[in-house]
Design a protein around this motif. Sequence first.
Motif, PDB file in Angstrom:
ATOM      1  N   ALA A 172     -11.566  -3.154  -3.816  1.00  0.00           N
ATOM      2  CA  ALA A 172     -10.314  -2.428  -4.599  1.00  0.00           C
ATOM      3  C   ALA A 172      -9.068  -3.031  -5.451  1.00  0.00           C
ATOM      4  N   SER A 173      -9.085  -2.021  -6.374  1.00  0.00           N
ATOM      5  CA  SER A 173      -7.693  -2.978  -7.666  1.00  0.00           C
ATOM      6  C   SER A 173      -6.684  -2.894  -6.593  1.00  0.00           C
ATOM      7  N   PRO A 174      -6.311  -3.986  -7.154  1.00  0.00           N
ATOM      8  CA  PRO A 174      -5.308  -4.703  -6.848  1.00  0.00           C
ATOM      9  C   PRO A 174      -3.857  -2.704  -6.298  1.00  0.00           C
ATOM     10  N   ASP A 175      -3.737  -2.329  -6.782  1.00  0.00           N
ATOM     11  CA  ASP A 175      -3.036  -1.315  -6.935  1.00  0.00           C
ATOM     12  C   ASP A 175      -3.576   0.058  -5.899  1.00  0.00           C
ATOM     13  N   GLU A 176      -5.118  -0.046  -5.557  1.00  0.00           N
ATOM     14  CA  GLU A 176      -5.348   0.199  -4.211  1.00  0.00           C
ATOM     15  C   GLU A 176      -5.091  -0.410  -3.112  1.00  0.00           C
ATOM     16  N   THR A 177      -5.204  -1.797  -3.477  1.00  0.00           N
ATOM     17  CA  THR A 177      -4.741  -2.961  -2.061  1.00  0.00           C
ATOM     18  C   THR A 177      -3.331  -2.350  -1.613  1.00  0.00           C
ATOM     19  N   ARG A 178      -2.434  -2.604  -3.104  1.00  0.00           N
ATOM     20  CA  ARG A 178      -1.548  -2.301  -2.556  1.00  0.00           C
ATOM     21  C   ARG A 178      -0.513  -1.209  -1.473  1.00  0.00           C
ATOM     22  N   ARG A 179      -1.651  -0.366  -1.950  1.00  0.00           N
ATOM     23  CA  ARG A 179      -1.314   1.578  -1.295  1.00  0.00           C
ATOM     24  C   ARG A 179      -2.148   1.353   0.450  1.00  0.00           C
ATOM     25  N   ASP A 180      -3.053   0.195   0.507  1.00  0.00           N
ATOM     26  CA  ASP A 180      -3.604  -0.013   1.324  1.00  0.00           C
ATOM     27  C   ASP A 180      -2.415  -0.480   2.625  1.00  0.00           C
ATOM     28  N   PHE A 181      -1.624  -1.121   2.253  1.00  0.00           N
ATOM     29  CA  PHE A 181      -0.921  -2.323   2.513  1.00  0.00           C
ATOM     30  C   PHE A 181       0.188  -1.117   2.655  1.00  0.00           C
ATOM     31  N   GLU A 182       0.651  -0.587   2.056  1.00  0.00           N
ATOM     32  CA  GLU A 182       2.031  -0.101   1.638  1.00  0.00           C
ATOM     33  C   GLU A 182       1.519   1.166   2.951  1.00  0.00           C
ATOM     34  N   ARG A 183       0.451   1.857   3.330  1.00  0.00           N
ATOM     35  CA  ARG A 183      -0.461   3.251   4.539  1.00  0.00           C
ATOM     36  C   ARG A 183       0.038   2.594   5.710  1.00  0.00           C
ATOM     37  N   LEU A 184      -0.027   1.331   6.069  1.00  0.00           N
ATOM     38  CA  LEU A 184      -0.009   0.571   7.272  1.00  0.00           C
ATOM     39  C   LEU A 184       1.865  -0.027   7.284  1.00  0.00           C
ATOM     40  N   ARG A 185       2.255   0.084   6.778  1.00  0.00           N
ATOM     41  CA  ARG A 185       3.634  -0.166   6.430  1.00  0.00           C
ATOM     42  C   ARG A 185       4.329   1.582   7.018  1.00  0.00           C
ATOM     43  N   THR A 186       3.765   2.154   6.306  1.00  0.00           N
ATOM     44  CA  THR A 186       4.443   3.713   6.338  1.00  0.00           C
ATOM     45  C   THR A 186       3.869   4.315   8.099  1.00  0.00           C
ATOM     46  N   LEU A 187       2.716   3.881   8.844  1.00  0.00           N
ATOM     47  CA  LEU A 187       2.172   3.737  10.207  1.00  0.00           C
ATOM     48  C   LEU A 187       3.126   3.647  11.446  1.00  0.00           C
ATOM     49  N   ARG A 188       3.847   2.118  10.648  1.00  0.00           N
ATOM     50  CA  ARG A 188       4.338   1.899  11.507  1.00  0.00           C
ATOM     51  C   ARG A 188       5.905   2.608  11.682  1.00  0.00           C
ATOM     52  N   ASP A 189       6.055   2.053  10.726  1.00  0.00           N
ATOM     53  CA  ASP A 189       7.416   2.954  10.528  1.00  0.00           C
ATOM     54  C   ASP A 189       7.297   4.368  11.171  1.00  0.00           C
ATOM     55  N   GLN A 190       6.716   5.220  11.580  1.00  0.00           N
ATOM     56  CA  GLN A 190       6.551   6.150  12.062  1.00  0.00           C
ATOM     57  C   GLN A 190       6.393   6.535  13.157  1.00  0.00           C
ATOM     58  N   LEU A 191       4.907   5.094  13.550  1.00  0.00           N
ATOM     59  CA  LEU A 191       5.053   5.183  15.214  1.00  0.00           C
ATOM     60  C   LEU A 191       6.095   4.890  16.010  1.00  0.00           C
ATOM     61  N   LYS A 192       7.628   3.587  14.871  1.00  0.00           N
ATOM     62  CA  LYS A 192       8.584   3.250  15.661  1.00  0.00           C
ATOM     63  C   LYS A 192       9.046   4.377  15.858  1.00  0.00           C
ATOM     64  N   THR A 193       9.044   5.622  15.345  1.00  0.00           N
ATOM     65  CA  THR A 193       9.684   7.271  15.629  1.00  0.00           C
ATOM     66  C   THR A 193       9.964   7.200  17.164  1.00  0.00           C
TER      67      THR A 193
END
Length: 236
Positions: A172-193
Amino acid sequence: MIDLQQQLASNLGTVQQRIKAAALRSGRQAQDVDLIAVCKYVSSDITAALVSAGCQQLGESRPQQLWDKRKTLAHLSIRWHMIGHLQRNKVQRTVSSLTMLHSGDSMRLLRAVNEATSGHRERLPVLIQVNISGEASKHGFPPQEIASLLAEISLLESLSVRGLMTMATLGASPDETRRDFERLRTLRDQLKTNCPDTIQLDELSMGMSGDFELAIEEGATLVRVGSALFEGISTD
Ligand SMILES: *Cc1c(COP(=O)(O)O)cnc(C)c1O
């Protein structure tokens, strides 16, 4: 020709500098990000030299390599991380004296690891591997399935869940890669609630040689770096 030990020290210094710079960019300190040195490409001798250079946290993706090196390098102080897919028939031999399992990629595996760990050691730190890219070739839980499994996972009394692990989309491009990582963090934040008390989700294991700075900028606490540490070193 500069020798192996010097080359490793120089590569390690470069990677550590890059980790520190990325951590500062994300408003954190170098010590907030742990480097897991992935040694799957190199022999026990080169692995030992890397430990001498200052790496204590090592990762292997194949159980057999982990077992072999754990034995050969038993005299060194090493914290072993299993980062690759673990078949259930290899669980028993792998979990003893493991520091962390990053590749908790199915309920069946988590149950098997729980059973193998039960009564033999203190709770084993594990990460839930997430198939964030949805690629068929990748192991891990689909992101949308994890919330409904947390209660069941929290009942595995010999595991200590610490967070999530993923790999970015291949090629993937750097932008897509960053989005993958961002999605993992967002998922974690959602699960934490809405997460059982016995499950912690503070750790994010993401980022490899080609993308660890992006991962740190998006919140990685553990980066798994292999080839960047062995540049200029003959591994055959
Ligand atoms: C091999 C491997 C790494 C390290 O890859 P490099 O690109 O060599 O840094 C990280 N994570 C997993 C799961 C791997 O199998």
